[in-house]
Design an enzyme around this catalytic site. Structure first.
Site, PDB file in Angstrom:
ATOM      1  N   GLY A 468       0.822  -1.200   0.000  1.00 42.88           N
ATOM      2  CA  GLY A 468       0.000   0.000   0.000  1.00 42.88           C
ATOM      3  C   GLY A 468       0.856   1.250   0.000  1.00 42.88           C
ATOM      4  N   ALA A 511      11.521   1.668   0.189  1.00 40.56           N
ATOM      5  CA  ALA A 511      11.705   2.501  -0.999  1.00 40.56           C
ATOM      6  C   ALA A 511      13.179   2.751  -1.279  1.00 40.56           C
ATOM      7  CB  ALA A 511      10.959   3.827  -0.821  1.00 40.56           C
ATOM      8  N   ASN A 627       7.644  10.692  -4.651  1.00 46.10           N
ATOM      9  CA  ASN A 627       6.368  10.945  -5.331  1.00 46.10           C
ATOM     10  C   ASN A 627       5.453  11.649  -4.336  1.00 46.10           C
ATOM     11  OD1 ASN A 627       3.756  10.846  -6.362  1.00 46.10           O
ATOM     12  ND2 ASN A 627       3.936   8.747  -7.121  1.00 46.10           N
ATOM     13  N   GLY A 698      12.991   7.053   4.749  1.00 51.42           N
ATOM     14  CA  GLY A 698      11.735   6.311   4.844  1.00 51.42           C
ATOM     15  C   GLY A 698      10.630   7.133   5.483  1.00 51.42           C
ATOM     16  N   GLU A 701       6.465   5.260   8.468  1.00 46.40           N
ATOM     17  CA  GLU A 701       6.146   5.309   9.894  1.00 46.40           C
ATOM     18  C   GLU A 701       6.173   6.720  10.469  1.00 46.40           C
ATOM     19  OE1 GLU A 701       9.281   2.472   9.975  1.00 46.40           O
ATOM     20  OE2 GLU A 701       8.125   1.108  11.214  1.00 46.40           O
TER      21      GLU A 701
END
Ligand code: FES
Ligand code: FES
Lengths: 742, 170
Positions: A468, A511, A627, A698, A701
């Site tokens: 997701g 990622a 993005n 990242g 979270e």
């Protein structure tokens, strides 16, 4: 392409219901359905198990128990004695009579239909011998029950102590010594853990709902004594994970056992109630916060000690609750000690932002308390104590943008307009709150492959998952940018263990790891394309002068160029390159974090004590934005997750049996649509080239860390009631209001 | 036993009467667009339309719906495959992440728009107030979509998507 607002490439599938999750895969022959029978005791053993009535039910194929299933490698061990962690060790089930925790599977009813399996499961009769178990951590445990974990999640030390916190507390003008608690929580991905297992020709194939494929392969090989090459996992779409699908759980093991025993495909989808006990949850925490500050609010000491449960069996997992305290604020005395108490609960493991999610609730709440005591704006208190180097290690930061997050966030929110505390407007109290957030940035090892076909179209291949987060989309962007192709000319294939191994999705490292490996692959492919264009005997550009490069989907030597199809044609129809990434010296040399600041307004019902959020703003900095659309979604998703954590989510534990009395969505309350106010997100960062090949950090979270603290602080601002026992449910607020005569 | 799903008739033969509508769709007919998140009416992932109205298909027995027109997420698009305004808005506003709740959200939102058109009030609608799609407030959308959980936390984007579709339809 990278950094451009790009719509999710898998969107058309998802809005049509055409994205195949694990249990959706069409398999021939039609899989049997396996239904889990759970132990009804906490800890002990199975004395007898009577499956006769269940097996007489029409449609039932077999009831698997420890008495009729093949032996597996014992739980927690490996097939060859090698080291393994909680994600890769054997996850054997039905491998003996022992019950380690409440709800553990004691049988699997396998039938031709779901209705038959479910109905027959009610007829399985089990008798048990019950042992005393320990199921809750109260804070009253004697010293000898306190265990020092070998390490904390993410490899951190259990104890980091510098300076003298006791002296700081004794001498400082302002001190605070308080206890915060957080309850057990559950990841609660909307897709329950699910597996279809197929056993054919000595190969076990699993359609599996999972975050990290590589670990799952090792775990299954270790469970069944197979070679890793005998296990294949397909997981093209995962319906959320939030830590609970980092490793394999009951559905995967039981479906595999049944498929191997019956030589027929078997589907096991955990029921929602089963997910609470046959998949991991976050342990409860008791956190002691000590803060010492001088008259100007300069911190002289920060103590953040915690006590949490750890599973008593098979593996170690302990949350780095003080991760934020170790990373965020400058202090001469730091005391961060993590202790665990072994309990016999269902698996305790990572849930979104292990450490920071619950640690920041306490740390940021305590700072708010200190600011109040000092008569200082809580924003100002934080700004006065920002760190130049990582407090726990003295290492330089790769980049530290906390000040900018705080300042820009405050400005965008209009923080200076914050009203006086305890504003009452009819039955509503109104308040504003803020908190900072840090979340560690990690990079793992990963590999990727990129192919070009005869038409010059690209195909990226990785065993990465998309839970997701937007993996399909950002990897499409990365490949397209690397090769100078439009997005439509790139196909990304994920979720197959036959493809190059990444670290999967977890810890917000997905990622940077998968994307970095893919970027390396496209770089390698570009180099190969240039080499072929310049050097291949049949190339029209052979021997051409000038710089070689790849741009606009063509290979250039100086000002002459060839199409990809032409270059691929030189080598007979296909060209591919592999790439990889691994943490380098920057991961050692620099402390790497992503940052944020949360600001909220809310109202509290003076009659019922209910908290209703009105507005939430997060300002975040996390290196390069790959993005903005999917990044924003990650951030609002984290914020939403944190709203539930602050206000409603608590998994209760029966101290006598370890049972979770509220293991469903009627009683375990996730934030629902109407709990979430308008959310505003600001993305402030710039690429940080010290953090991996993409310069990104990242964010899966980040949005969650700190928002709970901002909410708790706003509740205090609104009412004067400080709730230190999460979640902030109406009963606690109301008790506080009544105690102060409101 | 027959069911009419997304305009097509399906024969389920001698269906076990214990079969829920959701399990009939998924496990008997292989129509996997509709998802199971809880099987107890607590999450909305299984929402489908029965004669145009939303229900939780996990709480309905299949045999109760013989003769009804059932619409799943796969039946929301136009016959030529063009996505509905809502499906388009969900993509535009990134109103999903993992996508597991999306089928339910879309069916629910499709029904919501019709409910508002019919003037059906929610707990937030003032007594006797006229409802219109063009003036549908975000809070009304939130309230009416609160039966559909999304653990990825796409709620804010779902509101934006539903609002856009409501405006387009008004
Ligand atoms: S699956 Fe039907 S409401 Fe959750
Ligand atoms: S998009 Fe994942 S649960 Fe809603």
């Amino acid at each position: 392409m990278i950094g451009k607002a790009t719509r999710r490439v898998d969107g058309p599938k998802k809005v049509r219901g055409a994205a195949p999750y694990a249990a959706d895969q069409a398999i021939e022959p039609t899989p049997y359905i396996g239904w889990i029978v759970e132990a009804t005791i906490g800890k002990g053993r199975v004395v007898s198990i009577d499956t006769a009535a269940a097996e007489r039910e029409p449609g039932v194929v077999r009831v698997l128990t420890h008495e009729n299933t093949p032996k597996q490698i014992p739980y927690g061990e490996t097939r060859d004695g090698s080291d393994a962690d909680r994600f890769t060790m054997s996850h054997a089930l039905l491998n003996g009579t022992e019950i380690r925790h409440p709800g553990q599977a004691v049988a699997l009813v396998v039938a031709g239909t779901l209705e038959a399996a479910r109905g027959a499961a009610l007829l399985v009769k089990v008798t048990y011998e019950t042992d005393d178990g320990r199921y809750v951590v109260t804070g009253e445990e004697p010293e000898d029950l306190l265990v020092v974990p070998d390490e904390l999640d993410g490899g951190q030390e259990p104890d980091v102590v510098k300076g003298d916190i006791d002296a700081a507390m004794a001498e400082a003008a302002h001190t605070l010594d308080v206890e915060y608690t957080t309850p057990s929580q559950i990841s609660a991905a909307m897709e329950p853990h699910a597996t279809i297992a197929v056993w054919a020709d000595g190969e076990l194939t699993l359609y599996l709902s999972i975050q990290v494929i590589g670990w799952a392969i090792t775990a299954l090989a270790n469970t069944f004594g197979l070679e890793k090459s005998q296990v294949r996992i397909l997981s093209p779409f995962t319906g959320g994970g939030f830590g609970s699908k980092l490793g394999v759980h009951g559905d995967a093991v039981l479906a595999s056992l049944a498929a191997m025993t019956l030589e027929h495909p078997v589907k096991v989808v955990q029921t929602r109630r089963s997910v609470f006990v046959n998949a991991p949850h976050r342990g409860s925490s008791i956190q002691r916060l000590r803060l010492a500050a001088d008259a100007e609010g300069k911190l002289l000491g920060v103590g953040h000690d915690s006590r949490m449960p750890m599973a008593s069996y098979g593996y170690e997992f302990a949350e780095p609750t003080a991760a934020g305290a170790r990373a965020s604020y400058e202090t001469p005395a730091l005391h961060t000690v993590h202790r665990v108490v072994k309990v016999d609960l269902p698996p305790i493991d990572s849930m979104r932002a292990p450490g920071e999610a619950i640690g920041s609730l306490a740390l940021e709440g305590a700072l708010d308390e200190l600011a109040h005591d000092l008569g200082l704006d809580p924003l100002e208190l934080r700004l006065r104590n920002l760190a130049d180097r990582e407090p726990q290690s003295g290492k330089p930061f790769a980049s530290n943008d906390l000040r900018r997050c705080l300042e820009k966030g405050a400005e965008a929110f209009g923080w200076t307009d914050r009203p006086e505390p305890r504003q009452r407007d009819g039955r509503w109290w109104r308040g504003w709150g803020m908190a900072a957030c840090t979340r560690v940035n990690m990079l793992m090892e990963g590999a990727a492959r990129i192919r070009l076909d005869a038409d010059g179209r690209a195909r990226a291949e990785l065993d990465m998952t998309d839970i997701g987060t937007g993996s399909y989309t950002i990897l499409t962007q990365i490949a397209a940018e690397g090769l100078g192709l439009p997005l439509e000319s790139v196909e990304v294939v994920l979720g197959d263990s036959r493809l190059p191994e990444t670290a999967g999705s977890g810890g917000s490292f997905g990622a940077a790891t998968a994307g970095g490996a893919l970027k390396n692959a496209t770089d390698n492919l570009c180099a190969r394309l240039v080499e072929l264009a310049r050097d291949h005997g049949d190339s029209p550009l052979r021997g051409a002068e000038g710089e070689g490069r790849v741009a606009e989907g063509r290979v250039w030597i100086g000002d002459r160029s060839l199409g990809f199809d032409e270059v691929v044609g030189l080598v007979g129809g296909e060209l591919s390159a592999e790439g990889s990434i691994a943490p380098g010296e920057n991961s050692e040399k620099y402390a790497q974090y992503a940052y944020g600041a949360h600001f909220v307004t809310l109202r509290v019902d003076g009659v019922t004590g209910e908290v209703r959020l009105e507005r939430a703003l997060g300002a975040f900095s996390f290196g390069r934005v790959l993005n903005p659309i999917t990044a924003r979604s990650q951030l609002i998703g984290g914020m939403t997750y944190g709203i539930g954590g602050a206000l409603t989510e608590a998994l209760h534990v029966d101290p006598r049996s370890g049972a979770f009395p509220n293991r469903d969505f009627a009683e375990y309350h996730l934030a629902v649509q109407r709990d979430v106010p308008p959310l505003e997100v600001h993305m402030l960062g710039e690429p940080d080239e010290k953090c991996g090949a993409l310069g990104s950090k990242g964010i899966g979270e980040l949005g969650l860390c700190g928002i709970g603290g901002a909410i708790a602080n706003a509740v205090f601002h609104a009412t004067g009631v400080r709730v230190r026992e999460m979640p902030i449910t109406p009963d606690k607020v109301l008790a506080g209001l009544m105690a102060q005569g409101d | 036993m027959k069911l009419q799903i997304d305009g097509q008739d399906h024969d389920l033969g001698d269906l076990d009467p214990r079969t829920t509508l959701l399990d009939a769709l998924r496990e008997r007919l292989g129509l996997m667009g509709t998802k199971k998140g809880c099987d107890h009416g607590q999450c909305g992932a299984c929402t489908v339309l029965v004669n145009g109205r939303r229900i939780n298909s996990c709480l309905a027995l299949a045999v109760m719906h013989e003769g009804d027109a059932i619409t799943t997420v796969a039946g929301l698009e136009a016959d030529d495959g063009t996505p509905s305004a809502l499906q388009e808005a969900f993509m535009e506003h990134d109103a999903f992440q993992c996508g597991y709740c999306t089928a339910g959200q879309l069916c629910s939102a499709t029904s919501l728009l019709r409910e508002v058109k019919r003037g059906e009030p929610s707990v937030l609608t003032p007594m006797g107030a006229e409802l219109s799609l063009s003036e549908l407030s975000d809070d009304e959308i939130r309230e009416r979509m609160s039966g559909n959980l999304c653990r990825c936390g796409a709620y804010a984007n779902i509101v934006a998507a539903v609002r856009q579709a409501a405006e387009a339809e008004s």
